[in-house]
Enzyme design. Structure first.
Site, PDB file in Angstrom:
ATOM      1  N   TYR A 170     -52.946   5.191  24.831  1.00  0.00           N
ATOM      2  CA  TYR A 170     -51.492   5.262  25.021  1.00  0.00           C
ATOM      3  C   TYR A 170     -50.909   3.849  25.086  1.00  0.00           C
ATOM      4  O   TYR A 170     -51.419   2.985  25.804  1.00  0.00           O
ATOM      5  CB  TYR A 170     -51.155   6.044  26.295  1.00  0.00           C
ATOM      6  CG  TYR A 170     -51.543   7.498  26.174  1.00  0.00           C
ATOM      7  CD1 TYR A 170     -50.613   8.455  25.787  1.00  0.00           C
ATOM      8  CD2 TYR A 170     -52.857   7.900  26.381  1.00  0.00           C
ATOM      9  CE1 TYR A 170     -50.985   9.783  25.630  1.00  0.00           C
ATOM     10  CE2 TYR A 170     -53.238   9.221  26.224  1.00  0.00           C
ATOM     11  CZ  TYR A 170     -52.295  10.158  25.848  1.00  0.00           C
ATOM     12  OH  TYR A 170     -52.662  11.474  25.682  1.00  0.00           O
ATOM     13  N   HIS A 206     -39.769 -43.643  33.838  1.00  0.00           N
ATOM     14  CA  HIS A 206     -38.646 -42.795  34.213  1.00  0.00           C
ATOM     15  C   HIS A 206     -37.500 -42.900  33.216  1.00  0.00           C
ATOM     16  O   HIS A 206     -37.317 -43.898  32.534  1.00  0.00           O
ATOM     17  CB  HIS A 206     -38.117 -43.152  35.611  1.00  0.00           C
ATOM     18  CG  HIS A 206     -38.298 -44.584  35.989  1.00  0.00           C
ATOM     19  ND1 HIS A 206     -39.138 -44.989  36.990  1.00  0.00           N
ATOM     20  CD2 HIS A 206     -37.776 -45.711  35.469  1.00  0.00           C
ATOM     21  CE1 HIS A 206     -39.130 -46.302  37.090  1.00  0.00           C
ATOM     22  NE2 HIS A 206     -38.306 -46.770  36.173  1.00  0.00           N
ATOM     23  N   ASN A 258     -45.706 -50.678  28.163  1.00  0.00           N
ATOM     24  CA  ASN A 258     -44.811 -50.336  29.271  1.00  0.00           C
ATOM     25  C   ASN A 258     -43.423 -50.066  28.711  1.00  0.00           C
ATOM     26  O   ASN A 258     -42.847 -50.915  28.014  1.00  0.00           O
ATOM     27  CB  ASN A 258     -44.747 -51.471  30.290  1.00  0.00           C
ATOM     28  CG  ASN A 258     -43.942 -51.065  31.517  1.00  0.00           C
ATOM     29  OD1 ASN A 258     -44.457 -50.448  32.446  1.00  0.00           O
ATOM     30  ND2 ASN A 258     -42.652 -51.392  31.515  1.00  0.00           N
ATOM     31  N   TYR A 262     -36.567 -41.160  26.607  1.00  0.00           N
ATOM     32  CA  TYR A 262     -36.881 -40.182  25.576  1.00  0.00           C
ATOM     33  C   TYR A 262     -37.675 -40.888  24.490  1.00  0.00           C
ATOM     34  O   TYR A 262     -37.200 -41.867  23.892  1.00  0.00           O
ATOM     35  CB  TYR A 262     -35.619 -39.567  24.968  1.00  0.00           C
ATOM     36  CG  TYR A 262     -35.925 -38.765  23.725  1.00  0.00           C
ATOM     37  CD1 TYR A 262     -36.584 -37.542  23.809  1.00  0.00           C
ATOM     38  CD2 TYR A 262     -35.594 -39.248  22.460  1.00  0.00           C
ATOM     39  CE1 TYR A 262     -36.905 -36.821  22.671  1.00  0.00           C
ATOM     40  CE2 TYR A 262     -35.906 -38.531  21.314  1.00  0.00           C
ATOM     41  CZ  TYR A 262     -36.564 -37.321  21.424  1.00  0.00           C
ATOM     42  OH  TYR A 262     -36.893 -36.611  20.299  1.00  0.00           O
ATOM     43  N   THR A 293     -47.786  15.363  22.807  1.00  0.00           N
ATOM     44  CA  THR A 293     -48.907  14.488  22.487  1.00  0.00           C
ATOM     45  C   THR A 293     -49.809  15.070  21.403  1.00  0.00           C
ATOM     46  O   THR A 293     -50.342  14.334  20.565  1.00  0.00           O
ATOM     47  CB  THR A 293     -49.729  14.210  23.748  1.00  0.00           C
ATOM     48  OG1 THR A 293     -50.063  15.454  24.388  1.00  0.00           O
ATOM     49  CG2 THR A 293     -48.948  13.353  24.736  1.00  0.00           C
ATOM     50  N   TYR A 339     -33.483 -39.880  14.658  1.00  0.00           N
ATOM     51  CA  TYR A 339     -32.821 -38.914  13.773  1.00  0.00           C
ATOM     52  C   TYR A 339     -31.503 -39.499  13.284  1.00  0.00           C
ATOM     53  O   TYR A 339     -30.671 -39.942  14.081  1.00  0.00           O
ATOM     54  CB  TYR A 339     -32.587 -37.615  14.542  1.00  0.00           C
ATOM     55  CG  TYR A 339     -31.979 -36.485  13.746  1.00  0.00           C
ATOM     56  CD1 TYR A 339     -32.535 -36.070  12.545  1.00  0.00           C
ATOM     57  CD2 TYR A 339     -30.856 -35.814  14.216  1.00  0.00           C
ATOM     58  CE1 TYR A 339     -31.988 -35.021  11.825  1.00  0.00           C
ATOM     59  CE2 TYR A 339     -30.304 -34.758  13.509  1.00  0.00           C
ATOM     60  CZ  TYR A 339     -30.868 -34.364  12.309  1.00  0.00           C
ATOM     61  OH  TYR A 339     -30.319 -33.324  11.603  1.00  0.00           O
ATOM     62  N   ALA A 365     -44.877   6.499  20.522  1.00  0.00           N
ATOM     63  CA  ALA A 365     -43.632   7.004  19.945  1.00  0.00           C
ATOM     64  C   ALA A 365     -42.558   7.309  20.973  1.00  0.00           C
ATOM     65  O   ALA A 365     -41.417   7.586  20.617  1.00  0.00           O
ATOM     66  CB  ALA A 365     -43.917   8.268  19.126  1.00  0.00           C
ATOM     67  N   ALA A 393     -37.137 -48.194  31.995  1.00  0.00           N
ATOM     68  CA  ALA A 393     -36.247 -47.066  32.278  1.00  0.00           C
ATOM     69  C   ALA A 393     -35.079 -47.046  31.309  1.00  0.00           C
ATOM     70  O   ALA A 393     -34.526 -48.080  30.949  1.00  0.00           O
ATOM     71  CB  ALA A 393     -35.739 -47.153  33.709  1.00  0.00           C
ATOM     72  N   LEU A 400     -50.892   6.290  20.901  1.00  0.00           N
ATOM     73  CA  LEU A 400     -49.607   6.982  20.911  1.00  0.00           C
ATOM     74  C   LEU A 400     -48.540   6.040  21.466  1.00  0.00           C
ATOM     75  O   LEU A 400     -48.621   5.600  22.608  1.00  0.00           O
ATOM     76  CB  LEU A 400     -49.702   8.256  21.746  1.00  0.00           C
ATOM     77  CG  LEU A 400     -50.816   9.239  21.339  1.00  0.00           C
ATOM     78  CD1 LEU A 400     -50.691  10.539  22.129  1.00  0.00           C
ATOM     79  CD2 LEU A 400     -50.795   9.501  19.841  1.00  0.00           C
TER      80      LEU A 400
END
Length: 454
Positions: free
Chosen positions: A99, A360, A374, A363, A79, A384, A10, A377, A8
């Protein structure tokens, strides 16, 4: 005996004060209804029928599955009326009624309940409460046999002293259900068709009404408002934390762990505070997870270390590898054995070979790195061009200087080196040194600008 299940779902849930249907509000990141459906599936019924009403289209959309039959209750008249909407679809020997806002019900409890159902016996789930206010009371005779369920608003003062209450969950012989539902009346304080009235009908028809109780009363706790939702959330998380500790995990604070999915753990794992585990997470032996980490759909191999404030999604860390603090590994990120990703490094669809390091401020996206590379930094893979993604491929023992831009598509051979500050746009052969920067110029007798005096 064949089994069908009616859930149930609803109700409007007005006390939630939300546009979202109540049964879609989450416990541990999953809709409450989803928890109930998952438990129901473990019983392997012939079919699961979900009675929906408020927000029906959204519930159907979110929970759609081949093994679910959604039945609309256009008017919420109680119910008993809700179960009646599923009657045309029911043909099993047993019918179990659950339920959608009681999300913590357990398989073992339902199996014990169903074991008592015969063609001449139904079974209901009850629980004893210190404060039963608002709940239907279980009325028994002098021999302890169940005679009826009386809703709180219809109960006499004596009946309101009863501490055993109805959870609403019951299992009945399927062939009897249609007759009982057809005899229901709404002549009561609520003006509704109570499913609980079938108990008195069963007794009157000479059936035995058996009962069972859950091992944990929180199994049958429903959710009517956000406070109850929060209570069940914490209870669920406590159970998951205890389960992990029994499997050999050290939790520095069991109350500050959130598990929102399926977690597989090895032995001698340590998890610090405020860690969130989502989706499917595999954690092997001797893994260490620092504080404030979010780990989703990831695999952590033996001895891996996740340092503080790191976010992993769809990642795999090899044996003895480490990430963080403040590392972000997005889907498709793979660290080989003993690889290292340090602070403020982001990976996306990137593989670092055994022993490779990105210490560190880097990206690496759509990249393949060999062993023992290696990454200096400030290195960025420029993957892209505004329309398409391209890959960057590094061989083994590559050394990338600091502040490099690696413009994909790009290949850098084994043992190659790039100078600091370079923009690398062409292939670098093995063991070459690549410069990709403007030549430095020094201006003699340079005078700094002076402020203009007004």
């Amino acid at each position: 005996m064949s089994l069908e299940i009616v859930i149930l779902a609803a109700g409007q849930g007005t006390r939630m004060r939300s546009a979202l249907p109540k049964v879609l509000h989450p416990i541990a990141g999953k809709p409450m209804l989803g928890h109930v459906i998952d438990c129901a599936r473990q019983l392997q019924p012939e079919r699961i029928h979900v009675v929906i009403g408020h927000g029906a289209d959204l519930v159907r959309e979110r929970m759609a599955a081949d093994d679910l039959n959604f039945v609309l209750q256009a008017e919420q008249l109680g119910t008993g009326h809700a179960v009646a909407q599923a009657l045309p679809f029911l043909s099993a020997e047993q019918v179990l009624i659950l339920y959608g806002d009681v999300p913590l019900i357990q398989l073992d409890t339902l199996q014990r309940l169903l074991a008592q159902v015969t063609p001449d016996q139904l079974s209901l789930l009850t629980v004893d409460m210190l404060d039963p206010t608002g709940y239907g009371r279980i009325v028994r005779d002098d021999q302890g046999a169940v005679q009826a369920i009386v809703e709180h608003k219809d109960a006499t003062p004596a009946q309101r002293q009863i501490g055993e209450i109805n959870t609403g969950i019951l299992a009945v012989p399927g062939k009897r259900l249609a007759d009982w539902l057809g005899r229901l009346s709404n002549d009561n304080a609520q003006g509704e068709y109570y499913l609980t009235d079938v108990i008195a009908m069963a007794v009157g028809d000479g059936l035995v009404v058996a009962s069972a109780q859950p091992l944990d009363a929180m199994e049958v706790q429903g959710v009517n408002d956000r406070m109850q939702q929060a209570q069940l959330e914490r209870h669920y998380q406590r159970l998951r934390a205890e389960e992990l500790m029994r499997q050999g995990v050290t939790l520095l604070d069991p109350q500050r762990l959130d598990v929102r999915g399926e977690v597989s753990v090895g032995r001698d794992v340590l998890i610090d505070v405020n860690v969130v585990l989502e989706g499917r997470v595999v954690i092997e032996d001797d893994v260490r997870i620092g504080p404030n980490c979010v780990i989703r759909d990831s695999v952590l191999r033996r001895g891996a270390v996740i340092k503080a404030n790191s976010h992993l999604e769809g990642a795999e860390l090899g044996e003895g590898s480490d990430a963080g603090p403040f590392a972000r590994l997005r889907p498709g990120s793979v660290l080989g054995a003993r690889a290292h990703v340090g602070n403020f490094v982001e990976l996306k669809n990137a593989r670092l070979g055994e022993g490779s390091k990105a210490g560190h401020l880097s990206y690496l996206g759509d990249a393949e790195l060999g062993a023992n590379c290696n990454i200096g930094a400030g290195t960025i893979t420029c993957n892209y061009d505004g329309a398409n993604k391209f890959r960057t491929e590094l061989g083994d023992d590559v050394f990338i200087g600091s502040n490099n831009s690696l413009v994909a598509p790009l290949k850098i051979g084994d043992g190659a080196t790039t100078a600091a500050g370079s923009t690398i746009t062409h292939e670098v052969p093995a063991k070459n040194l690549a410069f990709g920067r403007a030549r430095q110029k020094n201006l003699e007798n340079w005078k700094r600008p002076e402020k203009i005096r007004k």
